[in-house]
Scaffold this motif. Sequence first.
Motif, short mmCIF file in Angstrom:
data_model
loop_
_atom_site.label_atom_id
_atom_site.label_comp_id
_atom_site.label_asym_id
_atom_site.label_seq_id
_atom_site.Cartn_x
_atom_site.Cartn_y
_atom_site.Cartn_z
N LEU A 1 2.77 14.27 -10.24
CA LEU A 1 3.30 14.13 -8.89
C LEU A 1 2.93 12.81 -8.23
O LEU A 1 3.75 12.20 -7.55
CB LEU A 1 2.77 15.26 -8.00
CG LEU A 1 3.51 16.58 -7.97
CD1 LEU A 1 2.78 17.55 -7.06
CD2 LEU A 1 4.94 16.38 -7.50
N ARG A 2 1.68 12.37 -8.40
CA ARG A 2 1.15 11.30 -7.56
C ARG A 2 0.67 10.12 -8.39
O ARG A 2 -0.17 10.27 -9.28
CB ARG A 2 0.01 11.83 -6.68
CG ARG A 2 0.49 12.88 -5.68
CD ARG A 2 -0.64 13.47 -4.86
NE ARG A 2 -0.08 14.32 -3.80
CZ ARG A 2 0.11 15.64 -3.91
NH1 ARG A 2 -0.21 16.26 -5.04
NH2 ARG A 2 0.63 16.31 -2.91
N SER A 3 1.24 8.94 -8.08
CA SER A 3 0.80 7.70 -8.69
C SER A 3 -0.04 6.92 -7.69
O SER A 3 0.08 7.13 -6.47
CB SER A 3 2.00 6.85 -9.14
OG SER A 3 2.78 7.54 -10.11
N TYR A 4 -0.87 6.01 -8.20
CA TYR A 4 -1.76 5.21 -7.35
C TYR A 4 -1.55 3.74 -7.64
O TYR A 4 -1.58 3.32 -8.80
CB TYR A 4 -3.22 5.63 -7.58
CG TYR A 4 -3.46 7.02 -7.05
CD1 TYR A 4 -3.92 7.23 -5.76
CD2 TYR A 4 -3.13 8.14 -7.82
CE1 TYR A 4 -4.08 8.51 -5.26
CE2 TYR A 4 -3.28 9.41 -7.32
CZ TYR A 4 -3.75 9.60 -6.04
OH TYR A 4 -3.88 10.87 -5.53
N LEU A 5 -1.34 2.96 -6.58
CA LEU A 5 -1.12 1.52 -6.68
C LEU A 5 -2.29 0.81 -6.03
O LEU A 5 -2.56 1.00 -4.82
CB LEU A 5 0.17 1.09 -5.97
CG LEU A 5 1.51 1.36 -6.67
CD1 LEU A 5 1.82 2.86 -6.73
CD2 LEU A 5 2.63 0.63 -5.95
N ALA A 6 -3.02 0.03 -6.82
CA ALA A 6 -4.14 -0.77 -6.31
C ALA A 6 -3.75 -2.23 -6.33
O ALA A 6 -3.11 -2.71 -7.27
CB ALA A 6 -5.38 -0.54 -7.16
N PHE A 7 -4.15 -2.94 -5.28
CA PHE A 7 -3.91 -4.38 -5.15
C PHE A 7 -5.26 -5.09 -5.12
O PHE A 7 -6.21 -4.59 -4.49
CB PHE A 7 -3.17 -4.68 -3.84
CG PHE A 7 -1.85 -3.99 -3.70
CD1 PHE A 7 -0.67 -4.67 -3.95
CD2 PHE A 7 -1.78 -2.66 -3.32
CE1 PHE A 7 0.56 -4.04 -3.83
CE2 PHE A 7 -0.56 -2.02 -3.20
CZ PHE A 7 0.61 -2.71 -3.46
N ALA A 8 -5.35 -6.24 -5.78
CA ALA A 8 -6.60 -7.01 -5.74
C ALA A 8 -6.97 -7.29 -4.28
O ALA A 8 -6.17 -7.83 -3.53
CB ALA A 8 -6.43 -8.31 -6.51
N GLY A 9 -8.15 -6.88 -3.88
CA GLY A 9 -8.59 -7.02 -2.50
C GLY A 9 -8.40 -5.76 -1.68
O GLY A 9 -8.97 -5.63 -0.60
N GLY A 10 -7.62 -4.81 -2.18
CA GLY A 10 -7.41 -3.55 -1.46
C GLY A 10 -6.49 -3.71 -0.26
O GLY A 10 -6.17 -4.82 0.17
N GLY B 1 -6.66 -7.30 1.55
CA GLY B 1 -7.93 -7.98 1.67
C GLY B 1 -8.07 -9.09 0.64
O GLY B 1 -7.19 -9.30 -0.21
N ASP B 2 -9.17 -9.81 0.71
CA ASP B 2 -9.44 -10.87 -0.26
C ASP B 2 -9.91 -10.25 -1.56
O ASP B 2 -10.67 -9.28 -1.56
CB ASP B 2 -10.53 -11.81 0.28
CG ASP B 2 -10.06 -12.59 1.50
OD1 ASP B 2 -8.86 -12.92 1.55
OD2 ASP B 2 -10.89 -12.85 2.40
N PRO B 3 -9.47 -10.81 -2.71
CA PRO B 3 -9.89 -10.25 -4.00
C PRO B 3 -11.41 -10.22 -4.14
O PRO B 3 -12.11 -11.11 -3.66
CB PRO B 3 -9.26 -11.21 -5.01
CG PRO B 3 -8.08 -11.79 -4.29
CD PRO B 3 -8.51 -11.92 -2.86
N HIS B 4 -11.89 -9.17 -4.82
CA HIS B 4 -13.33 -8.99 -5.00
C HIS B 4 -13.84 -9.66 -6.28
O HIS B 4 -14.98 -10.10 -6.34
CB HIS B 4 -13.67 -7.50 -5.05
CG HIS B 4 -13.37 -6.77 -3.78
ND1 HIS B 4 -14.24 -6.72 -2.73
CD2 HIS B 4 -12.27 -6.08 -3.39
CE1 HIS B 4 -13.71 -6.01 -1.74
NE2 HIS B 4 -12.52 -5.60 -2.12
N GLY B 5 -13.03 -9.68 -7.30
CA GLY B 5 -13.48 -10.21 -8.57
C GLY B 5 -12.37 -10.14 -9.58
O GLY B 5 -11.26 -9.69 -9.28
N PRO B 6 -12.64 -10.58 -10.82
CA PRO B 6 -11.58 -10.57 -11.84
C PRO B 6 -11.20 -9.15 -12.22
O PRO B 6 -12.02 -8.24 -12.16
CB PRO B 6 -12.24 -11.30 -13.02
CG PRO B 6 -13.70 -11.10 -12.82
CD PRO B 6 -13.92 -11.10 -11.33
#
Length: 287
Positions: free
Chosen positions: A113-122, A154-159
């Motif tokens: 049912l549910r997918s999750y999309l993460a972006f660098a920095g959140g 937000g700003d990216p946290h790391g690689p």
Amino acid sequence: MTDRAFSVVRAGALTTVQDLGRPGHAHLGVPRAGALDAPAHRLANRLVGNPASAATLETTLTGCALRVRTATTVAVTGAPCPVTVDGRPAPWGAPVRVPAGAVLDAGPATHGLRSYLAFAGGIDTEPVLGSRAADLLSGLGPDPLTDGAVLPLGDPHGPPAGADAVPHHGPVPELVLPFLPGPRDAWFTDTGLHTLTTGRFLVSPASNRIGLRTEGPSLERARSGELPSEGMPLGALQVPPDGLPVLFLHDHPTTGGYPVIGVVPERCLAPAAQAVPGTPVRFFRMR
């Protein structure tokens, strides 16, 4: 609005901003909220170099499409779905570099049912009580996504962190839910308790982020009437007057007057986030 943002091209059936929620506020009447499939949320964040606490998008069944204003890294986990960038296929369950101005489309779930999309920095929406999670019951946090909305990043946290293999629940042929009995199991007859562990239940289409509702045999009560309102934990199996158990999920009310026959441990709840309507449900008592 900063260039570190995205605009919503297709919001989907229900897409919300989620993180690990806002625990510790039940005494104020504020539910936990947060990602229903926490392992999928954590994995998506890890794949783009975020801490587990960073906010992601939780889609429901139909996915969503977004246009990024700046080049960024995105990962899609949870329910498997087709992923494209400007119409070209991209991998699910892996970091994807999305150019500025491109449209990332996470399509309908192929199962689950549910997918999750993460972006660098959140996703960098304003926190409420320490969390960016959308709570559909109380209305706290950002509104569900709508076409044309713009959300900051937000700003990216790391690689990004690569992965040779990405775990996922796969199709759920049967949702098996262990529970600890109580605190109100004495409100049910022995027949009612036996029905809970032997009856054939199905996930109801009326299920949502507040609770997974069931269809099936009614649980026989030993006592009539209802309780004074009392605290309701995450994972509570509350039984309303129709006798059909409801599994309380992350947006559940913090109090209630219907008896709780048992509680499903939090660590066992993630599969419930991916159980489609009609999925068989089996409850078993933990020893």
